[in-house]
Design a protein around this motif. Structure first.
Motif, PDB file in Angstrom:
ATOM      1  N   ASP A   1     -33.681  97.507  -5.048  1.00 30.55           N
ATOM      2  CA  ASP A   1     -33.190  98.424  -6.074  1.00 30.55           C
ATOM      3  C   ASP A   1     -31.843  98.985  -5.617  1.00 30.55           C
ATOM      4  OD1 ASP A   1     -33.714 100.338  -4.150  1.00 30.55           O
ATOM      5  OD2 ASP A   1     -35.428 101.210  -5.181  1.00 30.55           O
ATOM      6  N   ASP A   2     -31.208  99.796  -6.464  1.00 30.20           N
ATOM      7  CA  ASP A   2     -29.867 100.289  -6.152  1.00 30.20           C
ATOM      8  C   ASP A   2     -29.848 101.143  -4.895  1.00 30.20           C
ATOM      9  OD1 ASP A   2     -28.903  98.950  -8.314  1.00 30.20           O
ATOM     10  OD2 ASP A   2     -28.632 100.722  -9.587  1.00 30.20           O
ATOM     11  N   ARG A   3     -30.898 101.918  -4.688  1.00 26.51           N
ATOM     12  CA  ARG A   3     -30.953 102.749  -3.476  1.00 26.51           C
ATOM     13  C   ARG A   3     -30.940 101.887  -2.231  1.00 26.51           C
ATOM     14  NH1 ARG A   3     -35.078 103.623  -0.153  1.00 26.51           N
ATOM     15  NH2 ARG A   3     -36.478 102.571  -1.600  1.00 26.51           N
ATOM     16  N   GLN A   4     -31.723 100.815  -2.248  1.00 32.40           N
ATOM     17  CA  GLN A   4     -31.784  99.929  -1.086  1.00 32.40           C
ATOM     18  C   GLN A   4     -30.480  99.171  -0.899  1.00 32.40           C
ATOM     19  OE1 GLN A   4     -35.305  97.844  -2.413  1.00 32.40           O
ATOM     20  NE2 GLN A   4     -36.620  98.962  -0.989  1.00 32.40           N
ATOM     21  N   TRP A   5     -29.875  98.748  -2.014  1.00 31.20           N
ATOM     22  CA  TRP A   5     -28.587  98.054  -1.902  1.00 31.20           C
ATOM     23  C   TRP A   5     -27.537  98.961  -1.258  1.00 31.20           C
ATOM     24  CZ3 TRP A   5     -27.794  93.197  -1.705  1.00 31.20           C
ATOM     25  CH2 TRP A   5     -28.494  92.285  -2.500  1.00 31.20           C
ATOM     26  N   GLN A   6     -27.509 100.221  -1.690  1.00 30.63           N
ATOM     27  CA  GLN A   6     -26.511 101.125  -1.115  1.00 30.63           C
ATOM     28  C   GLN A   6     -26.779 101.360   0.366  1.00 30.63           C
ATOM     29  OE1 GLN A   6     -25.706 104.696  -3.330  1.00 30.63           O
ATOM     30  NE2 GLN A   6     -24.565 105.643  -1.661  1.00 30.63           N
ATOM     31  N   GLN A   7     -28.036 101.557   0.742  1.00 28.12           N
ATOM     32  CA  GLN A   7     -28.354 101.742   2.153  1.00 28.12           C
ATOM     33  C   GLN A   7     -27.970 100.511   2.966  1.00 28.12           C
ATOM     34  OE1 GLN A   7     -32.464 102.680   2.902  1.00 28.12           O
ATOM     35  NE2 GLN A   7     -32.157 102.958   5.098  1.00 28.12           N
TER      36      GLN A   7
END
Length: 560
Positions: free
Chosen positions: A472-478
């Protein structure tokens, strides 16, 4: 130097207020007037949409706290007005010691002046003040009536004080009015204490019970988010307890009243603990209460209040086996009841039995996805103390397979490392998470737990392989944040993709996230040696969104 003098700095204000309120507070520096420095606090007026009163408490080594009567401040937030006053204090930091000294001198001078006044002069001063301050006059009238045991006058005034109607403009007491109502309820508590100490304790008991009954009804219509009304009502309950200690009412009748309060629908306000009255109840009162509690438990074996009352009474008797038997009648699926039993047995010095109950709790909740983590920690801690590391790993493995969460994975990793078997455990755990990912079993934010686990392990290469079409976007950013140096091109592509959907929505949170993503992209360009390309991209983006002035301000602050 400023922080040393006043006990806080700009960073403390920014942390308390958050970036948004801190930046807004900068715009109110010229609106601060009437700054008054006390020994441990600062008060001021800030002219905004309205005129707001601000008080900052300077706690020395404990830091700073603030209160403001603006709507945002009354919700318990450190608002922009608090920031403005705090910044004003910092800008005048060198003068603070002198102003504090002056405040102490004023207080000392006032005390000396009052002490030197004659009785007639003091009376004249009080009469002058009560002639000008209606609320002060009412408070003193109530004190006088209580001191003279004028119970009828005290009752009438208490009923006025606890009446919620003057504060309930829309049929209930709003948050903004709760503090004013709480002050009146506290006055009622003071009057009850004065009445009890003035020789009318028995009458104070009856008035307190009448007040508690009325407050229980009124509390249902109060927005008491800060708990101020609840504290005031608790003060009334405390006055009742004190009055009972003086009056020594009939113990069986008191027991019946206490049980009715605990089992009633309106005990949320006072939250009475009947065992606080044990010294007044004596053996006869406690026996009557136990009898009533048992009858209530038979009528409603699943009732929360009935169970609580019986547990408190049994625990007070010190009979651990009776308490265990009581808990065992209603074992909660989360395992929390098993834990309570274990803790009671351990406190009684029966550690082996305690561990056996905790282990039973794990067995009986083995298939539950959500088990009280304290039960698991309890068992694992006892195993670890005994050097039973393999059994600790077994427990953590079982919880991981039931929960499939990042937290369960982290606990398993810690236990397996301590037992020197993490390599084997990790391979098996990741296999479980890969199977979940294939079945599209999402984590807390929809992305698979597998990716969270790999990121937590620092295994970025594996995380990149698994992220495609799953993260998800949170994981991509991390993932991008952790890969700026090792894989700047890949991270840059993530940042730019995440920026696109943020061009449409508005709001400070969106703007702050956009700034973070752009900062990450800038770092990737630096690692790639393509700063000019980022400058061109940023110029186009700023031109596209130039009408969003707050966004431009945030970007400027970040040097973007």
């Amino acid at each position: 130097m400023a922080r040393t003098v006043v006990g806080f700095g700009e960073d403390d204000l920014r942390t308390l207020a958050g970036v948004r309120s801190f930046e807004r507070g900068l715009g109110y520096l010229d609106a601060v007037t009437g700054l008054e420095v006390g020994e441990g606090s600062v008060t001021a007026v800030v002219h905004g949409t309205d005129i707001y009163e601000v008080e900052l408490s300077l706690g020395g080594d404990t830091g700073i706290s603030g209160w403001c009567d603006c709507p945002y401040g009354q919700e318990g937030n450190f608002c922009k007005h608090c920031v403005a006053v705090g910044l004003t204090v910092l800008r005048q930091a060198e003068a603070i010691p002198r102003q504090r000294s002056a405040a102490r001198a004023r207080a000392s001078g006032l005390q000396a002046w009052l002490t030197a006044l004659s009785r007639d002069e003091l009376l004249a001063l009080v009469r002058e003040q009560i002639g000008e301050d209606r609320e002060l006059r009412r408070r003193l009238e109530l004190r006088a009536a209580a001191a003279h045991s004028d119970t009828d006058a005290v009752r009438d005034r208490i009923l006025v004080l606890i009446d919620p109607r003057p504060f309930a403009r829309y049929g209930y007491i709003e948050y903004a009015d709760a503090t004013g109502y709480a002050r009146q309820v506290e006055e009622a508590a003071d009057a009850l204490r004065a009445l009890a100490s003035g020789g009318s304790a028995a009458r104070a008991v009856g008035l307190a019970e009448e007040a508690i009954r009325a407050l229980g009804q009124a509390y249902e219509e109060v927005d008491d988010s800060d708990g101020v009304v609840g504290q005031a009502v608790a003060a009334v309950a405390g006055a009742h307890l004190e009055a009972c200690g003086v009056a020594c009412p009939d113990p069986e009748r008191l027991a019946e009243w206490l049980v009715s309060q605990v089992l009633g629908d309106r005990n949320d306000a006072t939250d009475l603990d009947p065992l606080d009255y044990a010294h007044v109840l004596g053996p006869a009162g406690l026996a009557r209460m136990r009898q009533l509690a048992a009858e209530a438990r038979r009528r409603s074996p699943r009732g929360w209040a009935e169970r609580y009352l019986m547990e408190r009474l049994v625990k007070a008797e010190g009979d651990v086996d009776a308490l265990v038997a009581l808990y065992a009648k209603d074992l909660v699926p989360s395992g929390v009841t098993h834990l309570r039993i274990a803790e009671e047995l351990e406190a009684a010095g029966r550690a082996d039995e305690a561990l056996a109950w905790a282990e039973r709790g794990l067995r009986e909740t083995a298939t539950e996805a959500h088990v009280d983590s304290r039960l698991v920690d309890y068992v694992c801690d006892r195993y670890t103390r005994a050097g039973r590391m393999a059994e600790t790993v077994t427990v953590r493995r079982g919880r991981f397979r039931a929960e499939r969460s990042l937290a369960a994975y982290q606990h398993l990793r810690a236990a397996a490392r301590a037992a020197d078997c993490w390599e084997t455990e990790r391979e098996a755990a990741l296999a479980v998470l890969r199977d979940d990912a294939r079945r599209e079993r999402g984590g807390w934010y929809a992305g698979p737990v597998l990716i969270d686990a790999l990121l937590d392990d620092g295994d970025l290469d594996a995380a990149w392989r698994e992220a495609a079409d799953r993260a998800d976007d949170r994981q991509w950013q991390q993932l991008a944040d952790l890969s700026c140096e090792a894989r700047p091109a890949d991270a840059l592509a993530v940042y730019l993709r995440l920026v696109e959907p943020l061009k449409e929505p508005t709001g400070d949170r969106v703007y702050e996230r956009l700034a973070r993503l752009l900062s990450g992209a800038r770092g990737c360009h630096r690692a790639l040696g393509t700063e000019d390309a980022f400058a061109a991209y940023l110029a186009v983006l700023r031109a596209e969104l130039k009408r969003r002035r707050k966004l431009m301000t945030i970007l400027d602050q970040q040097g973007l």
